[in-house]
Design an enzyme around this catalytic site. Structure first.
Site, mmCIF file in Angstrom:
data_model
loop_
_atom_site.group_PDB
_atom_site.id
_atom_site.type_symbol
_atom_site.label_atom_id
_atom_site.label_comp_id
_atom_site.label_asym_id
_atom_site.label_seq_id
_atom_site.Cartn_x
_atom_site.Cartn_y
_atom_site.Cartn_z
ATOM 1 N N ASP A 1 33.118 -2.168 -78.085
ATOM 2 C CA ASP A 1 34.284 -1.817 -77.269
ATOM 3 C C ASP A 1 34.979 -3.088 -76.784
ATOM 4 O OD1 ASP A 1 35.738 0.321 -75.558
ATOM 5 O OD2 ASP A 1 35.130 -1.173 -74.074
ATOM 6 N N TYR B 1 41.210 -8.022 -72.059
ATOM 7 C CA TYR B 1 39.995 -8.824 -71.855
ATOM 8 C C TYR B 1 40.221 -10.231 -72.405
ATOM 9 C CZ TYR B 1 37.690 -4.263 -71.144
ATOM 10 O OH TYR B 1 37.346 -3.005 -70.683
ATOM 11 N N TYR C 1 31.304 3.495 -68.884
ATOM 12 C CA TYR C 1 31.218 2.024 -68.808
ATOM 13 C C TYR C 1 30.418 1.541 -67.595
ATOM 14 C CZ TYR C 1 35.449 1.737 -65.644
ATOM 15 O OH TYR C 1 36.372 1.845 -64.626
ATOM 16 N N LEU D 1 25.093 -1.240 -66.349
ATOM 17 C CA LEU D 1 24.246 -2.119 -65.523
ATOM 18 C C LEU D 1 24.887 -2.446 -64.179
ATOM 19 C CD1 LEU D 1 22.961 -4.649 -68.210
ATOM 20 C CD2 LEU D 1 22.125 -2.364 -67.636
ATOM 21 N N ARG E 1 27.188 -11.130 -72.883
ATOM 22 C CA ARG E 1 27.882 -12.255 -73.534
ATOM 23 C C ARG E 1 26.927 -13.291 -74.082
ATOM 24 N NH1 ARG E 1 30.533 -14.956 -68.155
ATOM 25 N NH2 ARG E 1 29.065 -14.011 -66.705
HETATM 26 P P1 NAP Z 1 27.705 -3.848 -67.179
HETATM 27 O O1 NAP Z 1 27.227 -3.356 -68.476
HETATM 28 O O2 NAP Z 1 27.478 -3.011 -66.004
HETATM 29 O O3 NAP Z 1 27.110 -5.288 -66.857
HETATM 30 C C1 NAP Z 1 27.319 -6.325 -67.738
HETATM 31 C C2 NAP Z 1 26.756 -7.615 -67.163
HETATM 32 O O4 NAP Z 1 25.372 -7.490 -66.881
HETATM 33 C C3 NAP Z 1 26.813 -8.698 -68.222
HETATM 34 O O5 NAP Z 1 28.082 -9.296 -68.321
HETATM 35 C C4 NAP Z 1 25.739 -9.651 -67.745
HETATM 36 O O6 NAP Z 1 26.261 -10.462 -66.695
HETATM 37 C C5 NAP Z 1 24.694 -8.692 -67.204
HETATM 38 N N1 NAP Z 1 23.682 -8.408 -68.230
HETATM 39 C C6 NAP Z 1 23.823 -7.755 -69.396
HETATM 40 N N2 NAP Z 1 22.668 -7.701 -70.086
HETATM 41 C C7 NAP Z 1 21.774 -8.351 -69.335
HETATM 42 C C8 NAP Z 1 20.397 -8.651 -69.520
HETATM 43 N N3 NAP Z 1 19.729 -8.263 -70.603
HETATM 44 N N4 NAP Z 1 19.777 -9.328 -68.561
HETATM 45 C C9 NAP Z 1 20.444 -9.722 -67.463
HETATM 46 N N5 NAP Z 1 21.741 -9.484 -67.234
HETATM 47 C C10 NAP Z 1 22.399 -8.803 -68.160
HETATM 48 O O7 NAP Z 1 29.224 -4.158 -67.195
HETATM 49 P P2 NAP Z 1 30.602 -4.200 -67.732
HETATM 50 O O8 NAP Z 1 30.735 -5.314 -68.740
HETATM 51 O O9 NAP Z 1 31.488 -4.168 -66.543
HETATM 52 O O10 NAP Z 1 30.804 -2.857 -68.493
HETATM 53 C C11 NAP Z 1 30.463 -2.727 -69.835
HETATM 54 C C12 NAP Z 1 31.694 -2.634 -70.707
HETATM 55 O O11 NAP Z 1 32.427 -1.460 -70.364
HETATM 56 C C13 NAP Z 1 32.732 -3.756 -70.611
HETATM 57 O O12 NAP Z 1 32.360 -4.917 -71.316
HETATM 58 C C14 NAP Z 1 33.923 -3.063 -71.198
HETATM 59 O O13 NAP Z 1 33.838 -3.025 -72.608
HETATM 60 C C15 NAP Z 1 33.800 -1.668 -70.596
HETATM 61 N N6 NAP Z 1 34.549 -1.513 -69.328
HETATM 62 C C16 NAP Z 1 35.635 -0.686 -69.363
HETATM 63 C C17 NAP Z 1 36.404 -0.517 -68.222
HETATM 64 C C18 NAP Z 1 37.593 0.395 -68.286
HETATM 65 O O14 NAP Z 1 38.424 0.393 -67.357
HETATM 66 N N7 NAP Z 1 37.715 1.187 -69.310
HETATM 67 C C19 NAP Z 1 36.077 -1.174 -67.013
HETATM 68 C C20 NAP Z 1 34.933 -1.983 -67.016
HETATM 69 C C21 NAP Z 1 34.193 -2.124 -68.172
HETATM 70 P P3 NAP Z 1 26.027 -12.063 -66.685
HETATM 71 O O15 NAP Z 1 26.305 -12.495 -68.102
HETATM 72 O O16 NAP Z 1 26.994 -12.567 -65.710
HETATM 73 O O17 NAP Z 1 24.615 -12.235 -66.287
#
Ligand code: NAP
Length: 326
Positions: A52, A57, A203, A206, A281
């Site tokens: 996604d 972004y 989304y 975590l 990332r």
């Molecule tokens: P998330 O999945 O809740 O958290 C991601 C963050 O958690 C990562 O950037 C990383 O942060 C940390 N993380 C991930 N794997 C890990 C691991 N194995 N161990 C430790 N820390 C870990 O957050 P999100 O990126 O906000 O949401 C996921 C995706 O949903 C986005 O990338 C995007 O594609 C989508 N999204 C969509 C909307 C929308 O409006 N439609 C809004 C938000 C997100 P660090 O690298 O800083 O440690």
């Protein structure tokens, strides 16, 4: 990995998808392109088949990196891409624009940046109250019929907005926020989607790292990292969420021999969500994918989660701070 077929489409996708907002760098304190590409490859190697992204972004950067990663990896026929439309930006300021004119122009930019001929799932990123939902839906339906996109979704829409949208075009997906700490969509969005056969790709599994099992009070956020102004990450509330995460981790270990991260993602999947988006990332962050699919939650887990949340999080707050200005 588990896979799910999306009704009324020819799409079958992995139930965990990789989100690439952080790979774009913007609002995450920057990112490294090679690491981003390696992260996408690590997710694909682990059985993920859905990536996604969105134009906003990194203002095109995430889409470009996804395009490069796909080209290097090959096997385009095995990988599905979702991207989004209807957010404009100028000098770093984001605004909503779901007009047909913007949609028609933006799709060409996304196809070029991704280096593909068709977008598998095309989401309206945020509702735009200035444009009738029917007009936005009709523009996306035209793209679907033309073959530039294979199916259509909306993100951050409520049921009334989805209802208006569905009057003028086929709606296959809804993308709301959802995780152990952000459960608003259970009230109306989840039942609406189940009733009308709209698949949920939620989304933030975590909760921006709070549910990763590695977050602590000393973690520092730099540059434009959104967690510097996320109200969940401000003390004393941050302490409440960390306390809840610790208690959830203890429960997951004791009941399932699992760490918090796989427990948190499993919990999302076991609520009836078709696909859980998880952002990352760094390639090492994809390692826990293999721990999600060999257990299932029970009624005792759901009760324990509710008890732990009520006990620890006395001043909850949602993800509304992320919404771009109306
Ligand atoms: P998330 O999945 O809740 O958290 C991601 C963050 O958690 C990562 O950037 C990383 O942060 C940390 N993380 C991930 N794997 C890990 C691991 N194995 N161990 C430790 N820390 C870990 O957050 P999100 O990126 O906000 O949401 C996921 C995706 O949903 C986005 O990338 C995007 O594609 C989508 N999204 C969509 C909307 C929308 O409006 N439609 C809004 C938000 C997100 P660090 O690298 O800083 O440690």
């Amino acid at each position: 990995m588990e896979y799910v077929h999306i009704p009324d489409t020819d799409l079958t996708v992995s139930r965990v998808a990789l989100g690439t907002w952080a790979i774009g760098g913007w609002m995450w304190g920057g990112s490294d392109e090679r690491e981003g590409i390696a992260t996408i490859h690590a997710a694909l190697d682990a059985g993920v088949t859905l990536i996604d992204t969105a134009p906003v972004y990194g203002f095109g950067r995430s889409e470009e990196i996804v395009g490069k990663a796909l080209k290097e990896y090959g096997r385009r026929d095995k990988v599905r891409i979702s991207t989004k439309v209807a957010l404009a930006w100028k000098d770093g300021q984001v605004s909503r624009d779901a007009s047909p004119a913007r949609i028609e122009a933006e799709v060409e930019d996304s196809l070029r940046r991704l280096g593909v001929e068709t977008i598998d799932i095309y989401f309206v990123h945020w509702p735009d109250g200035k444009v009738p939902f029917e007009e936005t839906a009709a523009a996306l339906e035209r793209l679907r019929l033309s073959g530039k996109v294979r199916c259509v979704g909306v993100s951050n829409y409520d049921p009334a907005q989805m209802e208006a949208f569905r009057g003028r075009g086929r709606l296959s997906f809804c993308q709301p926020p959802y995780n152990l700490f952000e459960r608003d969509m259970e009230t109306a969005i989840l039942p609406y989607c189940k009733r009308h056969g709209v698949a949920l790709m939620t989304y933030g599994a975590l909760c921006r790292g709070l549910l990763s099992g590695t977050m602590g009070p000393d973690r520092e956020f730099t540059g434009d990292d959104l967690r510097r102004f996320d109200p969940k990450f401000a003390m004393p509330r941050f302490g409440q969420y960390l306390g809840a995460a610790e208690a959830l981790a203890a429960w997951a270990r004791q009941r399932h021999g699992k760490e918090l991260l796989p427990f948190a993602v499993r919990w999302v999947l076991d609520q009836g969500v078709e696909v859980a988006l998880w952002g990352g990332r760094r390639p090492a962050q994809m390692a826990p994918i293999g721990d999600i699919f060999d257990f299932a939650l029970t009624a005792a887990d759901f009760e324990a989660v509710n008890r732990i949340l009520a006990e620890h999080v006395t001043d909850p707050v949602g993800p509304q701070f992320m919404a771009p200005p109306e």
